[in-house]
Design a protein around this motif. Structure first.
Motif, PDB file in Angstrom:
ATOM      1  N   ALA A  74       3.720  38.937  33.899  1.00  0.00           N
ATOM      2  CA  ALA A  74       4.654  37.879  34.287  1.00  0.00           C
ATOM      3  C   ALA A  74       3.918  36.714  34.942  1.00  0.00           C
ATOM      4  N   ILE A  75       2.995  37.023  35.834  1.00  0.00           N
ATOM      5  CA  ILE A  75       2.216  35.971  36.501  1.00  0.00           C
ATOM      6  C   ILE A  75       1.384  35.185  35.484  1.00  0.00           C
ATOM      7  N   GLU A  76       0.798  35.907  34.532  1.00  0.00           N
ATOM      8  CA  GLU A  76      -0.022  35.249  33.509  1.00  0.00           C
ATOM      9  C   GLU A  76       0.785  34.238  32.696  1.00  0.00           C
ATOM     10  N   HIS A  77       2.041  34.575  32.406  1.00  0.00           N
ATOM     11  CA  HIS A  77       2.825  33.730  31.507  1.00  0.00           C
ATOM     12  C   HIS A  77       3.799  32.798  32.220  1.00  0.00           C
ATOM     13  N   THR A  78       4.082  33.077  33.506  1.00  0.00           N
ATOM     14  CA  THR A  78       5.051  32.219  34.211  1.00  0.00           C
ATOM     15  C   THR A  78       4.550  31.731  35.560  1.00  0.00           C
ATOM     16  N   GLY A  79       3.503  32.339  36.086  1.00  0.00           N
ATOM     17  CA  GLY A  79       2.983  31.947  37.393  1.00  0.00           C
ATOM     18  C   GLY A  79       3.539  32.759  38.543  1.00  0.00           C
ATOM     19  N   LYS A  80       4.590  33.548  38.296  1.00  0.00           N
ATOM     20  CA  LYS A  80       5.180  34.368  39.347  1.00  0.00           C
ATOM     21  C   LYS A  80       5.669  35.690  38.779  1.00  0.00           C
ATOM     22  N   LYS A  81       5.930  36.648  39.684  1.00  0.00           N
ATOM     23  CA  LYS A  81       6.512  37.910  39.275  1.00  0.00           C
ATOM     24  C   LYS A  81       7.993  37.724  38.925  1.00  0.00           C
ATOM     25  N   ILE A  82       8.471  38.549  38.000  1.00  0.00           N
ATOM     26  CA  ILE A  82       9.909  38.631  37.720  1.00  0.00           C
ATOM     27  C   ILE A  82      10.465  39.768  38.568  1.00  0.00           C
ATOM     28  N   PRO A  83      11.504  39.526  39.365  1.00  0.00           N
ATOM     29  CA  PRO A  83      12.038  40.602  40.219  1.00  0.00           C
ATOM     30  C   PRO A  83      12.478  41.823  39.408  1.00  0.00           C
ATOM     31  N   MET A  84      12.240  42.988  39.974  1.00  0.00           N
ATOM     32  CA  MET A  84      12.640  44.263  39.389  1.00  0.00           C
ATOM     33  C   MET A  84      13.514  45.001  40.402  1.00  0.00           C
ATOM     34  N   ILE A  85      14.615  45.590  39.930  1.00  0.00           N
ATOM     35  CA  ILE A  85      15.423  46.429  40.807  1.00  0.00           C
ATOM     36  C   ILE A  85      15.765  47.739  40.107  1.00  0.00           C
ATOM     37  N   THR A  86      16.223  48.683  40.888  1.00  0.00           N
ATOM     38  CA  THR A  86      16.717  49.942  40.364  1.00  0.00           C
ATOM     39  C   THR A  86      17.861  50.395  41.260  1.00  0.00           C
ATOM     40  N   GLY A  87      18.368  51.598  41.051  1.00  0.00           N
ATOM     41  CA  GLY A  87      19.492  52.065  41.859  1.00  0.00           C
ATOM     42  C   GLY A  87      19.812  53.499  41.553  1.00  0.00           C
ATOM     43  N   LEU A  88      21.060  53.865  41.789  1.00  0.00           N
ATOM     44  CA  LEU A  88      21.505  55.239  41.543  1.00  0.00           C
ATOM     45  C   LEU A  88      22.947  55.217  41.074  1.00  0.00           C
ATOM     46  N   GLY A  89      23.235  56.067  40.127  1.00  0.00           N
ATOM     47  CA  GLY A  89      24.603  56.189  39.633  1.00  0.00           C
ATOM     48  C   GLY A  89      24.731  57.448  38.811  1.00  0.00           C
ATOM     49  N   ALA A  90      25.901  57.641  38.217  1.00  0.00           N
ATOM     50  CA  ALA A  90      26.164  58.831  37.419  1.00  0.00           C
ATOM     51  C   ALA A  90      27.248  58.510  36.408  1.00  0.00           C
ATOM     52  N   THR A  91      27.357  59.354  35.406  1.00  0.00           N
ATOM     53  CA  THR A  91      28.448  59.201  34.442  1.00  0.00           C
ATOM     54  C   THR A  91      29.790  59.178  35.169  1.00  0.00           C
ATOM     55  N   GLU A  92      29.891  59.963  36.233  1.00  0.00           N
ATOM     56  CA  GLU A  92      31.153  60.071  36.980  1.00  0.00           C
ATOM     57  C   GLU A  92      31.436  58.858  37.855  1.00  0.00           C
ATOM     58  N   THR A  93      30.454  57.954  38.023  1.00  0.00           N
ATOM     59  CA  THR A  93      30.652  56.789  38.892  1.00  0.00           C
ATOM     60  C   THR A  93      30.627  55.485  38.116  1.00  0.00           C
ATOM     61  N   ALA A  94      30.715  55.546  36.805  1.00  0.00           N
ATOM     62  CA  ALA A  94      31.033  54.426  35.902  1.00  0.00           C
ATOM     63  C   ALA A  94      30.005  53.349  35.570  1.00  0.00           C
ATOM     64  N   PRO A  95      28.728  53.297  35.891  1.00  0.00           N
ATOM     65  CA  PRO A  95      27.939  54.304  36.591  1.00  0.00           C
ATOM     66  C   PRO A  95      27.421  53.893  37.964  1.00  0.00           C
ATOM     67  N   SER A  96      27.383  52.582  38.279  1.00  0.00           N
ATOM     68  CA  SER A  96      26.575  52.121  39.415  1.00  0.00           C
ATOM     69  C   SER A  96      27.214  52.455  40.752  1.00  0.00           C
ATOM     70  N   ALA A  97      26.400  52.989  41.680  1.00  0.00           N
ATOM     71  CA  ALA A  97      26.870  53.290  43.033  1.00  0.00           C
ATOM     72  C   ALA A  97      25.985  52.651  44.091  1.00  0.00           C
ATOM     73  N   LEU A  98      24.677  52.610  43.845  1.00  0.00           N
ATOM     74  CA  LEU A  98      23.748  51.986  44.779  1.00  0.00           C
ATOM     75  C   LEU A  98      22.777  51.093  44.003  1.00  0.00           C
ATOM     76  N   PHE A  99      22.327  50.025  44.644  1.00  0.00           N
ATOM     77  CA  PHE A  99      21.259  49.190  44.108  1.00  0.00           C
ATOM     78  C   PHE A  99      20.245  48.920  45.206  1.00  0.00           C
ATOM     79  N   ALA A 100      18.982  48.869  44.812  1.00  0.00           N
ATOM     80  CA  ALA A 100      17.924  48.494  45.741  1.00  0.00           C
ATOM     81  C   ALA A 100      17.801  46.975  45.801  1.00  0.00           C
TER      82      ALA A 100
END
Length: 618
Positions: A361-387
């Motif tokens: 990303a830095i090579e092609h744009t000069g900066k990092k592209i933000p990355m996130i993840t989280g937690l969820g389940a089929t039973e929670t549609a799915p998203s419940a938490l995000f970092a």
């Protein structure tokens, strides 16, 4: 820290924590959930009026060109299909089942069912095309009693249909060439159904849809038994999409563009990603590639054509993406040209892959592209938490979304997580006992996951994943082994030579491990490896020397018996879907592998194990 990233409109609201006298904690997002649509068809109609010529869905045609469908045409096709479906005696007791994978037609028929309040169920293609006994597919049909079955191409699914689908059940097929011989089921041509005139009956059925209407049945992966049919209501789907874009606020600023392979029978692809496109007026380009060495060039070709604004994948997909983008700087330039955010789920992302993606990303744009993840389940549609962007790292799962209550219950030395929200399923279809077991006395859904604070003194930083409560075990000394943490550590330490790991040692004197190797990377260790079979490869001296060395190095960093792996073996047979060792999305069922390969486990613990077993001599 964020100065190194491209700016993106992503929110982080922190948490409010209530601690009860018994040590139970209730963790909430202080931001209230905004108003949300009553049903997903409401969003389709909104965007068909607001941006009629914008592409909703696209797939490659036989000439390798993009066959795209606009919002206006989607609504027109959905109304025609709904007008036909409404005459077919369908309902919750007789839903629509989709056997084939992601496609324009799959989306249209699914939305048409949703338009008239008929549940649909997207089924893993592995249950029809990989399984040899069709056991899980037969279980699903017995549970759902489908009223009609959709398939893109009838040919590849004939064996499964002949084995499982009752002869009286009608089929809808886009293509049925060379597959009609001796087929008893009535077959309707999808393209002919698109010519059905709109119907007052369909419009009347749509008017009856509300938040409690069942939108779909999403099947769990079956990692702990036969798949369960998770009820997904319209309220669940719409509320969860509002939760997602309250965090990913950039989705409201401009319509997202996605290139996505994730299968729609899983909640990540079928609820999260399709939902993001439809709810926010975005465009989803179907990627028929997969995160494998053989199929990833298909994905790369799609990314050559379409620059995504947000990109979702699993860790293996990012590993291959980094490798291919390094080799194709022109595609990398396109990929990063308007990318605002990346997201991973389903497993931990190795730090060296993360660092390589940042470097590109830095090579092609000069900066990092933000990355996130989280937690969820089929039973929670799915998203419940995000970092948050600031805290996101492998293993971090973040904080609850607006509208989510999380209950943390002390369980040994861990905190077991439970979720309560309007985005949580009301239960499992036709399984009242399983439903009762899944919820506690206060109505919290029991995730089965443990988590811990990144910093107990600063709860707003969020949480780390702390393993599956049901997988942990004790050694014969009474020492607890945290399987999830140890497994993740081993995969990271042996990267990139390990695909997955099964940890053994319940009531034993020490921990051992069975390794599903990454054969592609293992072959790079052995000269002329293309001439060797998989079994011969895993016995190659240099490969075994490498694994023995890494085992000994990992032991040097061990902090005690719960993290010290004394014996290990490489498995030359991949996990079996019919033996329930692996789900169709690739998740390993630890207990099933240990049970089906009990002879190998006993060999690891014998006084004189076979030569296949790596031993730590200390």
């Amino acid at each position: 820290m964020l100065a190194d990233f491209h700016p993106v409109n992503v929110n982080n609201y922190g948490v409010d924590v209530e601690i009860r006298e018994d040590g139970v904690q209730i963790v909430r997002c202080p931001q209230p959930l905004a108003e949300y649509a009553e049903h997903m068809i409401e969003r389709l109609e909104f965007w068909a009026a607001e941006a009629p010529e914008r592409v909703l869905i696209a797939q490659r045609d036989a000439q390798d060109d993009w066959d795209s469908i606009t919002y206006a045409d989607t609504l027109k096709h959905v109304r025609a299909l709904a007008a036909w479906l409404v005459t077919q005696d369908l309902g919750p007791e007789r839903p629509l089942v989709c056997l084939s994978g992601n496609s324009n037609e799959h989306l249209l028929i699914s939305l048409a069912a949703m338009y008239i309040g008929i549940p649909f169920a997207p089924i893993s293609t592995a249950y029809s095309l990989v399984s040899t006994d069709f056991g899980k597919l037969r279980h699903i049909f017995d549970l759902l009693t489908p009223g009609i079955v959709f398939v893109d191409n009838l040919g590849p699914f004939r064996d499964a249909i002949d084995a499982v689908v009752p002869a009286t059940t009608p089929l809808i097929a886009v293509s049925s060439a060379h597959a009609m011989d001796e087929l008893n089921n009535p077959v309707f041509d999808f393209n002919e159904l698109l010519k059905t005139p709109t119907s007052p009956l369909a419009e009347a059925a749509k008017a009856r849809i509300d938040g409690d209407t069942i939108a779909k049945f999403m099947f769990t992966s079956g990692s702990t038994g036969m798949p369960k049919a998770v009820i997904n209501t319209q309220r669940m789907l719409c509320a969860n999409q509002e939760m997602i874009r309250s965090i990913m606020a950039f989705l409201k600023d401009e319509p997202p563009i996605m290139v996505d392979w994730l299968p729609w029978n899983h909640t990540f692809g079928g609820n999260h990603n399709i939902g993001i496109a439809l709810y926010n007026g975005g465009s989803l380009y179907i990627d028929h590639g997969k995160p494998t060495e053989k199929a990833f060039d298909i994905s790369l070709n799609n990314l050559r054509d379409v620059a995504p604004t947000v990109y979702f994948n699993v860790p293996k997909g990012y590993e291959l993406l980094v490798k291919k983008l390094r080799q194709s700087p022109d595609i990398a330039k396109t990929f990063f040209s308007r990318l605002q955010l990346t997201h991973f789920a389903a497993a931990g992302l190795s730090q060296h892959i993360w660092d390589a993606l940042d470097a590109l990303a830095i090579e092609h744009t000069g900066k990092k592209i933000p990355m996130i993840t989280g937690l969820g389940a089929t039973e929670t549609a799915p998203s419940a938490l995000f970092a948050s962007i600031e805290e996101c790292a492998s293993g971090v799962i973040g904080t609850p979304l607006p509208g989510i209550e999380m209950k943390l219950v002390p369980n040994g030395d861990k905190l077991e997580a439970r979720i309560r929200a309007i985005s949580v399923t009301p239960g499992y279809w036709r399984a009242p006992e399983l439903t009762a077991q899944a919820f506690d006395e206060e109505g919290f859904y029991c995730l089965g996951d443990a988590m811990k604070y990144i910093d107990p003194e600063r709860p707003n930083r969020g949480f780390r994943f702390d393993g599956r409560v049901s997988e942990d075990f004790k050694l014969d000394t009474g020492t607890w082994v945290s399987v999830g943490n140890l497994r993740a550590h081993l995969i990271h330490f042996f990267a990139p030579y390990v695909q997955d790991v099964v940890i053994a040692g319940h009531d034993r004197a020490y921990v051992s491990a069975m390794i599903f190797p990454d054969l592609g990377h293992c072959r790079a260790l052995v000269p002329n490896s293309d001439e060797l079979s998989d079994c011969e490869l895993l016995r190659a001296p240099h490969l075994r020397e490498t694994f023995q060395r890494l085992l000994e190095q990992m032991a040097e960093a061990s902090t005690g018996s719960s993290t010290l792996i004394r014996r290990m073996r490489l498995l030359d047979q991949p996990p079996s879907i019919d033996l329930n060792e692996v789900t169709d999305k690739g998740s390993i069922n630890q207990r099933a592998v240990l049970k089906s390969r009990d002879e190998l486990v006993r060999d690891m613990y014998s006084e004189q194990p076979s030569e296949e077993v790596f031993r730590l001599e200390r």
